[in-house]
Design a protein around this motif. Structure first.
Motif, PDB file in Angstrom:
ATOM      1  N   HIS A  54      31.017  69.956 -27.578  1.00 26.28           N
ATOM      2  CA  HIS A  54      31.916  69.475 -26.836  1.00 26.28           C
ATOM      3  C   HIS A  54      32.549  68.461 -27.548  1.00 26.28           C
ATOM      4  O   HIS A  54      31.893  67.805 -28.138  1.00 26.28           O
ATOM      5  CB  HIS A  54      31.432  69.156 -25.535  1.00 26.28           C
ATOM      6  N   LYS A  55      33.749  67.971 -27.238  1.00 27.00           N
ATOM      7  CA  LYS A  55      34.713  66.888 -27.835  1.00 27.00           C
ATOM      8  C   LYS A  55      34.504  65.664 -26.734  1.00 27.00           C
ATOM      9  O   LYS A  55      34.612  65.718 -25.669  1.00 27.00           O
ATOM     10  CB  LYS A  55      35.880  67.436 -27.908  1.00 27.00           C
ATOM     11  N   TRP A  56      34.121  64.642 -27.310  1.00 21.69           N
ATOM     12  CA  TRP A  56      33.794  63.414 -26.760  1.00 21.69           C
ATOM     13  C   TRP A  56      34.779  62.267 -27.401  1.00 21.69           C
ATOM     14  O   TRP A  56      35.053  62.292 -28.540  1.00 21.69           O
ATOM     15  CB  TRP A  56      32.428  62.913 -26.515  1.00 21.69           C
ATOM     16  N   TYR A  57      34.847  61.147 -26.717  1.00 28.43           N
ATOM     17  CA  TYR A  57      35.650  59.861 -27.366  1.00 28.43           C
ATOM     18  C   TYR A  57      35.195  58.583 -26.670  1.00 28.43           C
ATOM     19  O   TYR A  57      35.149  58.700 -25.349  1.00 28.43           O
ATOM     20  CB  TYR A  57      37.055  60.015 -27.434  1.00 28.43           C
ATOM     21  N   VAL A  58      35.493  57.535 -27.152  1.00 25.93           N
ATOM     22  CA  VAL A  58      35.031  56.344 -26.801  1.00 25.93           C
ATOM     23  C   VAL A  58      36.656  55.690 -26.304  1.00 25.93           C
ATOM     24  O   VAL A  58      37.307  55.552 -27.030  1.00 25.93           O
ATOM     25  CB  VAL A  58      34.341  55.397 -27.788  1.00 25.93           C
ATOM     26  N   GLN A  59      36.660  54.853 -25.109  1.00 24.10           N
ATOM     27  CA  GLN A  59      37.858  54.337 -24.604  1.00 24.10           C
ATOM     28  C   GLN A  59      37.526  53.030 -24.415  1.00 24.10           C
ATOM     29  O   GLN A  59      36.598  52.540 -23.843  1.00 24.10           O
ATOM     30  CB  GLN A  59      38.186  55.001 -23.433  1.00 24.10           C
ATOM     31  N   MET A  60      38.175  52.021 -25.002  1.00 17.91           N
ATOM     32  CA  MET A  60      38.110  50.583 -25.046  1.00 17.91           C
ATOM     33  C   MET A  60      39.389  49.911 -24.411  1.00 17.91           C
ATOM     34  O   MET A  60      40.649  50.347 -24.901  1.00 17.91           O
ATOM     35  CB  MET A  60      37.735  50.130 -26.369  1.00 17.91           C
ATOM     36  N   TYR A  61      39.276  48.980 -23.612  1.00 18.88           N
ATOM     37  CA  TYR A  61      40.228  48.097 -23.075  1.00 18.88           C
ATOM     38  C   TYR A  61      40.064  46.637 -23.753  1.00 18.88           C
ATOM     39  O   TYR A  61      39.010  45.896 -23.348  1.00 18.88           O
ATOM     40  CB  TYR A  61      40.211  47.830 -21.906  1.00 18.88           C
ATOM     41  N   PRO A  62      40.573  46.003 -24.850  1.00 17.94           N
ATOM     42  CA  PRO A  62      40.334  44.777 -25.694  1.00 17.94           C
ATOM     43  C   PRO A  62      40.224  43.711 -24.763  1.00 17.94           C
ATOM     44  O   PRO A  62      39.669  42.944 -24.871  1.00 17.94           O
ATOM     45  CB  PRO A  62      41.270  44.937 -26.851  1.00 17.94           C
ATOM     46  N   ARG A  63      41.110  43.654 -23.612  1.00 18.67           N
ATOM     47  CA  ARG A  63      41.076  42.736 -22.778  1.00 18.67           C
ATOM     48  C   ARG A  63      40.800  43.181 -21.241  1.00 18.67           C
ATOM     49  O   ARG A  63      40.880  42.213 -20.533  1.00 18.67           O
ATOM     50  CB  ARG A  63      42.748  42.209 -22.509  1.00 18.67           C
ATOM     51  N   GLY A  64      40.141  44.266 -21.271  1.00 20.54           N
ATOM     52  CA  GLY A  64      39.310  44.561 -19.991  1.00 20.54           C
ATOM     53  C   GLY A  64      40.499  45.516 -19.250  1.00 20.54           C
ATOM     54  O   GLY A  64      41.590  45.261 -19.316  1.00 20.54           O
ATOM     55  N   ASP A  65      39.719  46.376 -18.363  1.00 22.00           N
ATOM     56  CA  ASP A  65      40.928  46.928 -17.442  1.00 22.00           C
ATOM     57  C   ASP A  65      40.948  46.309 -16.145  1.00 22.00           C
ATOM     58  O   ASP A  65      40.489  45.306 -16.053  1.00 22.00           O
ATOM     59  CB  ASP A  65      40.239  48.437 -17.216  1.00 22.00           C
ATOM     60  N   LYS A  66      41.628  46.912 -15.042  1.00 24.86           N
ATOM     61  CA  LYS A  66      41.740  46.381 -13.968  1.00 24.86           C
ATOM     62  C   LYS A  66      40.678  45.958 -13.238  1.00 24.86           C
ATOM     63  O   LYS A  66      40.679  45.197 -12.238  1.00 24.86           O
ATOM     64  CB  LYS A  66      43.078  47.166 -13.202  1.00 24.86           C
ATOM     65  N   HIS A  67      39.472  46.625 -13.499  1.00 16.12           N
ATOM     66  CA  HIS A  67      38.285  46.598 -12.957  1.00 16.12           C
ATOM     67  C   HIS A  67      37.583  45.210 -13.450  1.00 16.12           C
ATOM     68  O   HIS A  67      36.516  44.734 -12.801  1.00 16.12           O
ATOM     69  CB  HIS A  67      37.475  47.766 -12.757  1.00 16.12           C
ATOM     70  N   SER A  68      37.930  44.852 -14.585  1.00 21.39           N
ATOM     71  CA  SER A  68      37.043  43.834 -15.380  1.00 21.39           C
ATOM     72  C   SER A  68      37.237  42.256 -14.903  1.00 21.39           C
ATOM     73  O   SER A  68      38.422  41.886 -14.418  1.00 21.39           O
ATOM     74  CB  SER A  68      37.064  43.874 -16.628  1.00 21.39           C
ATOM     75  N   THR A  69      36.384  41.320 -15.331  1.00 27.17           N
ATOM     76  CA  THR A  69      36.801  39.829 -15.101  1.00 27.17           C
ATOM     77  C   THR A  69      36.568  39.123 -16.524  1.00 27.17           C
ATOM     78  O   THR A  69      35.462  38.928 -17.138  1.00 27.17           O
ATOM     79  CB  THR A  69      35.804  39.421 -14.019  1.00 27.17           C
ATOM     80  N   ASP A  70      37.559  38.999 -17.207  1.00 28.65           N
ATOM     81  CA  ASP A  70      37.781  38.502 -18.612  1.00 28.65           C
ATOM     82  C   ASP A  70      36.597  39.207 -19.479  1.00 28.65           C
ATOM     83  O   ASP A  70      36.105  38.436 -20.073  1.00 28.65           O
ATOM     84  CB  ASP A  70      37.467  36.870 -18.474  1.00 28.65           C
TER      85      ASP A  70
END
Length: 332
Positions: free
Chosen positions: A225-241
Motif C-alpha cells: 500500500h502507498k503511504w506518505y508523510v504530511q507536514m505543516y511547517p508552521r502548524g495546521d489550524k489545530h496546532s499552537t505554534d
C-alpha cells in the motif's frame, strides 16, 4: 483527520485491587443500544503487541465523527493493577473553533453470561483543542482474561452509546441524537507475520518551503500500500505554534483495500547535530484511503528553529516514518 496524542488523565480514588462488586460497571439492561459495537478478535494478540491503546474506525452520530479507544493496561495513580479502560474520541475535523460539545454517553463491555452490556455512564466537554475524553476503568485486566462472561474465544465486545449532545456556540445550536442502526466493527490483530516499513524523507529546501501550506513527501510502499508523510511547517489550524506531522494512506489505495489497515506508527524529526531525535509513537490505529493520523503539536516552532537543536541544519530537515501493520478492521 485525527490526532493520536492522548490527553487522558489519571482517575483519582482508591488505589487498590477491588472485588467484582466494586468494579466500575453497572448492568445496563436492554435500554443500552450502542451506536458502535466493536469486537476485538484475538484480544491476547492485542496485548502481545505492547501497544498502550487501540482505537476503532470512525462511526457517525449527530454530524460528528467519533472513535472508541481501549487501553487494556490502564494503571491508576498509586496502583500497579492494570485495568481495561475505555474513552471516547472525536475528530478534530468535526469540531468548530469556539464550539464546546457537551456529550453524555455510556461506555460498555458485553457480558455474554447475562446477555447484556455492562459499563459506566460518563460526560465530557469536547472542543477544538480537546478531542479525547477521560479514560474510564471498567474491569481489572486479569479479571477480564479469566472471565468467560466477557472473553469468549479470545474475543470481547465493547460498545458506546451517545445519549445526549449539547453544543455551546455563538449560534447556540442544539442537537437531538437520532437513533439509527448500530455500527458494527471487527478488529483483527495478527499473531505473527507483521509487515514493517521505514521511510526517510530528506528535505533539502526546508527554509524555502511555502510555510503557509502543507507539504507532502513522495509516496512510499509498505505492505503493498502507498503511504506518505504530511507536514505543516508552521502548524495546521489545530496546532499552537508547532510544526504538525501526519502519516496518511494514499487515497488511491481506497479502491484496493479489502479491509482497513491497523497499524502502529512512529514519526520522527532527526537531530542532525546531537542525535537526540524527536519521536512520537501511536497506539493501534485504523487507516483508510486518504485518512491520516498524527500530531498537530509535534514540535514547537521555537525549538525547531533553535540552531543548537539540529532539527534544521542549513536548509536541511530530515523526517522519518516507521510503521508496522498489525492487522485489519472490517465493518459488519
Amino acid at each position: 483527520m485525527g490526532n493520536c496524542k492522548s490527553s487522558s488523565r489519571a482517575l483519582r480514588g482508591k488505589a487498590h485491587v477491588v472485588p467484582d462488586s466494586e468494579w466500575r460497571m453497572q448492568d445496563f439492561g436492554k435500554t443500552h443500544v450502542p451506536d458502535l459495537e466493536w469486537k476485538i478478535n484475538d484480544f491476547s494478540s492485542l496485548l502481545e503487541t505492547g501497544a498502550k491503546s487501540a482505537a476503532s474506525a470512525a462511526f457517525h452520530c449527530s454530524g460528528y465523527n467519533w472513535y472508541l479507544k481501549v487501553n487494556p493496561v490502564r494503571k491508576e495513580t498509586g496502583s500497579e493493577t492494570p485495568y481495561v479502560a475505555l474513552s471516547l474520541m472525536t475528530s478534530r475535523a468535526s469540531m468548530m473553533p469556539g464550539h464546546t460539545v457537551h456529550v453524555v454517553f455510556e461506555l460498555s463491555i458485553y457480558n455474554h453470561s447475562k446477555g447484556m452490556y455492562c459499563g459506566c455512564k460518563a460526560t465530557y466537554n469536547f472542543h477544538f483543542k480537546n478531542t479525547y475524553s477521560k479514560e474510564h476503568c471498567l474491569i481489572p485486566l486479569q479479571e477480564l482474561l479469566k472471565s468467560p462472561a466477557f472473553l469468549v474465544n479470545d474475543s470481547c465486545v465493547f460498545g458506546v452509546e451517545i445519549l445526549k449532545i449539547d453544543v455551546s456556540s455563538p449560534e447556540k445550536k442544539a442537537f437531538v441524537v437520532q437513533k439509527k442502526a448500530t455500527t458494527v466493527q471487527n478488529l483483527f490483530v495478527q499473531k505473527k507475520g507483521f509487515v514493517k516499513g521505514t521511510y526517510t524523507w530528506n528535505i533539502d529546501n526546508f527554509l524555502e518551503l511555502d510555510l503557509d501550506h502543507f507539504v507532502c513527501s513522495p509516496t512510499f510502499e509498505v505492505g503493498g500500500h502507498k503511504w506518505y508523510v504530511q507536514m505543516y511547517p508552521r502548524g495546521d489550524k489545530h496546532s499552537t505554534d508547532c510544526l504538525s506531522l501526519y502519516l496518511r494512506l494514499d487515497a488511491s489505495d481506497e479502491l484496493h483495500l479489502e479491509s482497513k489497515k491497523v497499524i502502529v506508527m512512529t514519526l520522527s524529526i532527526l537531530d542532525q547535530k546531537n542525535g537526540k531525535h524527536l519521536t512520537a509513537t501511536s497506539g493501534l490505529l485504523v487507516f483508510t484511503g486518504g485518512h491520516g493520523w498524527g500530531w498537530a503539536d509535534f514540535l514547537g516552532l521555537k525549538k525547531l528553529k533553535d540552531p543548537s537543536g539540529g532539527y534544521v541544519v542549513g536548509s536541511s530537515c530530515i523526517m522519518k516514518a516507521d510503521l508496522t501493520i498489525f492487522g485489519s478492521s472490517i465493518d459488519g
